[in-house]
Design an enzyme around this catalytic site. Structure first.
Site, mmCIF file in Angstrom:
data_model
loop_
_atom_site.group_PDB
_atom_site.id
_atom_site.type_symbol
_atom_site.label_atom_id
_atom_site.label_comp_id
_atom_site.label_asym_id
_atom_site.label_seq_id
_atom_site.Cartn_x
_atom_site.Cartn_y
_atom_site.Cartn_z
ATOM 1 N N SER A 125 0.821 -1.218 0.000
ATOM 2 C CA SER A 125 0.000 0.000 0.000
ATOM 3 C C SER A 125 0.849 1.260 0.000
ATOM 4 O O SER A 125 1.855 1.356 0.716
ATOM 5 C CB SER A 125 -0.911 0.019 1.228
ATOM 6 O OG SER A 125 -1.571 1.261 1.345
ATOM 7 N N GLU A 127 0.091 3.812 1.429
ATOM 8 C CA GLU A 127 -0.044 4.446 2.743
ATOM 9 C C GLU A 127 1.271 4.449 3.510
ATOM 10 O O GLU A 127 1.458 5.257 4.413
ATOM 11 C CB GLU A 127 -1.121 3.735 3.560
ATOM 12 C CG GLU A 127 -2.527 3.911 3.038
ATOM 13 C CD GLU A 127 -3.069 5.314 3.277
ATOM 14 O OE1 GLU A 127 -2.791 5.896 4.340
ATOM 15 O OE2 GLU A 127 -3.790 5.821 2.395
ATOM 16 N N TYR A 148 -3.073 0.684 9.604
ATOM 17 C CA TYR A 148 -3.046 -0.010 8.310
ATOM 18 C C TYR A 148 -1.675 0.148 7.642
ATOM 19 O O TYR A 148 -1.079 -0.826 7.181
ATOM 20 C CB TYR A 148 -4.148 0.565 7.412
ATOM 21 C CG TYR A 148 -4.191 -0.022 6.013
ATOM 22 C CD1 TYR A 148 -4.790 -1.249 5.781
ATOM 23 C CD2 TYR A 148 -3.642 0.669 4.936
ATOM 24 C CE1 TYR A 148 -4.840 -1.784 4.498
ATOM 25 C CE2 TYR A 148 -3.691 0.145 3.656
ATOM 26 C CZ TYR A 148 -4.282 -1.090 3.449
ATOM 27 O OH TYR A 148 -4.322 -1.612 2.174
#
Length: 321
Positions: A125, A127, A148
């Site tokens: 990800s 992120e 996450y």
């Protein structure tokens, strides 16, 4: 007959598109679901529910994974399973950790024990980069702003370690935001599109949103699963970033969606600071050039075409069927 490909998370957005792509290529696909009664909605929407076998398996259970891989002996593995919402991860940090990190470690350790010689792809990800001042590369600074992101970074490091130390053929594709008609309303573009269409068809309620100034690199999931396959099968055995290389503010997305429906978004939305996330990422964009240079992949669907596809599909599916 043993499957060519095993997919953890086959019933989600990415798992559904990946399964369809593989089936179209003539490959035998086995899906794994944690649930005894998986949700077939996405597979039915893609007209492949009767073309894929699904078995039960819990990625957080080492014995389950070992039994599955020993029994079915796939040539390729894709792990697209996990809690996938950044917002939900703040509410469920322990579950997020287990579903991502424990799952990654179990797959890798089983593959080490059974001397698995096939290829393994992990969905990473964007992120992990936090806010990006310029398009992120693999060498960019890591800035973890959510449970996450923290879990995804641990997964990335585990895959890298097993590849380098134990010579497992495992790679991570670091995915930037990617959408499709299969998304649910936990994801903001689908939420906006559904609300705007309802307004177009007479709903008088206003749409409440959070920070409209955030910028994201949004792509099309159907394209991204093709990149996953290229990365997983490449002899280079490297990690790559999967993105469009373009970022757009949420305000721009809202404006474009409402414009396509001949609506003025300013008349129909409310901005609430209660919906602002803690540690919100201001800007996120990626650099796909290594993927293009090495494997020839580049996103073709840009934001205007993506929005048009999503709106058309939603109207056709819910209002004209």
């Amino acid at each position: 007959m043993n499957p060519d490909v095993l997919i953890f998370g086959c019933t989600g957005q990415d798992g559904g598109y990946l399964s369809r792509s593989l089936i179209k290529k003539g490959l035998n696909v086995l899906g794994v679901s944690r649930s005894k009664k998986p949700n077939f909605n996405n597979l039915e929407t893609l007209s492949i529910a009767n073309k894929i076998k699904i078995v039960q398996g819990d990625l957080t259970n080492f014995k389950d994974i070992k039994k599955l891989l020993t029994k079915y002996k796939p040539k390729e593995i894709y792990n697209l399973s996990a809690q996938s919402s950044v917002g939900d991860s703040f509410k469920k940090p322990a579950e997020t950790q287990r579903s991502i990190v424990d799952a990654t470690l179990n797959i890798l350790e089983v593959c080490r024990e059974i001397n698995f010689k096939g290829n393994i792809f992990f969905a990473g990800s964007s992120e992990i980069f936090g806010s990006t001042n310029k398009p992120a590369k693999l060498t960019s600074k890591i800035d973890l702003k959510s449970p996450y992101a923290t879990a995804k970074y641990q997964s990335y490091l585990l895959s890298k370690m097993y590849r380098e130390i134990y010579k497992i053929n495992c790679v991570t594709g670091i995915l930037f935001n990617h959408e499709s008609p299969l998304r649910d309303e936990r994801f903001v573009i689908k939420k906006i599109i559904n609300a705007a269409i309802k307004i177009k068809y007479g709903n008088k309620e206003k749409l409440t949103l959070g920070n409209l100034s955030i910028k994201r690199d949004w792509g099309y999931a159907k394209e991204y699963v093709e990149a996953m396959q290229l990365i997983n099968r490449s002899k280079l055995n490297r990690d790559y970033i999967i993105c469009t290389g373009e970022s757009h503010s949420l305000r721009t997305i809202v404006e474009k969606i409402f414009e396509q429906l001949d609506l003025n978004y300013l008349e129909h939305i409310i901005v609430s600071k209660e919906l602002y996330r803690p540690n919100e990422i201001a800007t996120s964009s990626g650099d796909y050039r290594s993927l293009q240079e090495d494997l020839g992949w580049k996103a073709e669907v840009r934001i205007d075409e993506l929005i048009k596809k999503l709106i058309t599909e939603e109207i056709t599916h819910k209002y004209q069927s």
